[in-house]
Write a protein that holds these residues in place. Structure first.
Motif, short mmCIF file in Angstrom:
data_model
loop_
_atom_site.label_atom_id
_atom_site.label_comp_id
_atom_site.label_asym_id
_atom_site.label_seq_id
_atom_site.Cartn_x
_atom_site.Cartn_y
_atom_site.Cartn_z
N GLN A 40 0.82 -1.20 0.00
CA GLN A 40 0.00 0.00 0.00
C GLN A 40 0.87 1.26 0.00
N GLY A 41 0.69 2.08 -0.97
CA GLY A 41 1.40 3.36 -1.03
C GLY A 41 2.66 3.34 -1.85
N GLU A 44 2.03 4.35 -5.54
CA GLU A 44 1.76 5.78 -5.60
C GLU A 44 3.05 6.58 -5.41
N GLN A 45 3.91 6.10 -4.53
CA GLN A 45 5.18 6.78 -4.30
C GLN A 45 6.04 6.77 -5.56
N LEU A 47 5.03 6.37 -8.60
CA LEU A 47 4.37 7.14 -9.65
C LEU A 47 4.81 8.61 -9.62
N LYS A 48 5.10 9.12 -8.43
CA LYS A 48 5.53 10.52 -8.31
C LYS A 48 6.85 10.77 -9.01
N PRO A 60 -2.69 12.69 -11.87
CA PRO A 60 -2.76 12.60 -10.40
C PRO A 60 -4.02 11.93 -9.86
N PRO A 63 -4.64 7.18 -9.13
CA PRO A 63 -4.69 6.31 -7.96
C PRO A 63 -6.05 6.26 -7.26
N LYS A 64 -6.95 7.15 -7.64
CA LYS A 64 -8.29 7.13 -7.03
C LYS A 64 -9.20 6.12 -7.72
N TRP A 68 -6.32 0.13 -10.23
CA TRP A 68 -5.26 0.65 -11.11
C TRP A 68 -3.89 0.08 -10.76
N GLN A 69 -3.69 -0.25 -9.48
CA GLN A 69 -2.34 -0.52 -8.99
C GLN A 69 -1.72 -1.78 -9.58
N TRP A 72 -0.71 -1.57 -13.34
CA TRP A 72 0.34 -0.56 -13.48
C TRP A 72 1.65 -1.09 -12.93
#
Length: 292
Positions: A40-41, A44-45, A47-48, A60, A63-64, A68-69, A72
């Motif tokens: 988890q996270g 997203e990290q 992706l930045k 941006p 991730p909502k 998707w995760q 990807w």
């Protein structure tokens, strides 16, 4: 994958190309595991840090969106290993970290001695990394350990990978360096292009086949004459010239030695662990000397 040759003035041993490919896959897999993109996270990290021009860059709001995760992350793992995308997969404020460099640093951070040596061999054999005479037995011991725990593969009796032969060469004496090169390097080592034997390449002209056509006839003749003269030297003379050049490259990190073994890193020094750390941006800021 190309074979890796370990050569000295007194003898040569070779490591099969399949074993070098194995080392490369280990280095990559360790980094992917450390990124833990299913955590988890972490996705997203990461992706930045994707360059907006890379095909894996998402807006941006991505991730909502549920689900998707996983797809990807699967695509990211592939892109990380093969370096595709047309733009940096991992960047910070315009600085391309290079996935290969990140993977190598991760192997050096997390790996035992055989993993560390495998990373160095995989990354630097084409650059003529080397071990000095007094350190040859130390390197042979790492190879023994790698074979014992299965990091290095023996192969079959009829088709060995070559580690035992490399270790035997390393232990044969302690008064000569052993230099690495790969089978793509048709000239091997020593050669006329390692050291100051060849004339300096003219500034402003790429050192490529296309660049050769841009040289003047006089420059081409000078290089041809000097190259031919190389083969008039004895092999010991060639070794002295090429080896002296390697010894002068102290800041390039090509000598594999025990006294900086645990401190050595590639380039910026950033590993996958740095990228998924809670203070990742500060670590990147420190590495590149830019504001966080």
């Amino acid at each position: 994958m190309s074979r890796v040759y370990f050569t000295s003035p007194s003898g040569t041993a070779e490591l099969k190309g399949s074993e070098r490919a194995w080392l490369g896959s280990l280095v990559n897999d360790i980094a992917i595991g450390a990124l833990s993109l299913n955590t988890q996270g972490n996705a997203e990290q990461m992706l930045k840090f994707v360059d907006p021009a890379h095909y894996l860059y998402l807006d941006p709001h991505a991730p909502k969106r549920p689900g998707w995760q996983a797809p990807w992350a699967a695509s990211y793992k592939t892109a990380f290993g093969v370096g595709m995308g047309g733009a940096p997969l991992v960047q910070y404020q315009g600085h391309d970290l290079g996935t290969f460099t990140v993977a190598l640093n991760t192997a050096l951070t997390l790996g035992n001695d055989p993993i560390k040596l495998g990373a160095r061999i995989h990354a630097q054999c084409e650059l003529n990394c080397w071990v000095d005479g007094p350190d040859r037995a130390w390197m042979a011991g790492i190879i023994d350990h790698g074979l014992e725990i299965g990091v290095y593969r023996r192969g079959s009796e009829d088709d060995p990978q070559g580690w035992e032969q490399v270790a035997e060469l390393l232990r044969a004496r302690d008064d000569e360096p052993v230099v690495l090169y790969d089978s793509i390097d048709s000239e091997g080592f020593p050669n006329a292009h390692v050291g100051g034997w060849m004339p300096a390449w003219p500034e402003g002209i790429p050192e490529t086949h296309a660049g050769w056509d841009l040289l003047t006839d006089a420059q081409k003749q000078e290089r041809d004459d000097r190259s031919e003269a190389w083969y008039d030297l004895t092999e010991p003379e060639q070794w002295v010239i090429s080896m002296s050049a390697l010894r002068e490259k102290k800041g390039h990190g090509l000598q594999i030695r025990p006294d900086n073994w645990t401190r050595y890193h590639f380039g910026h020094g950033i590993s996958a662990l740095d990228l998924v750390a809670s203070d990742a941006e500060q670590r990147l800021s420190d590495a590149f000397g830019v504001p966080a």
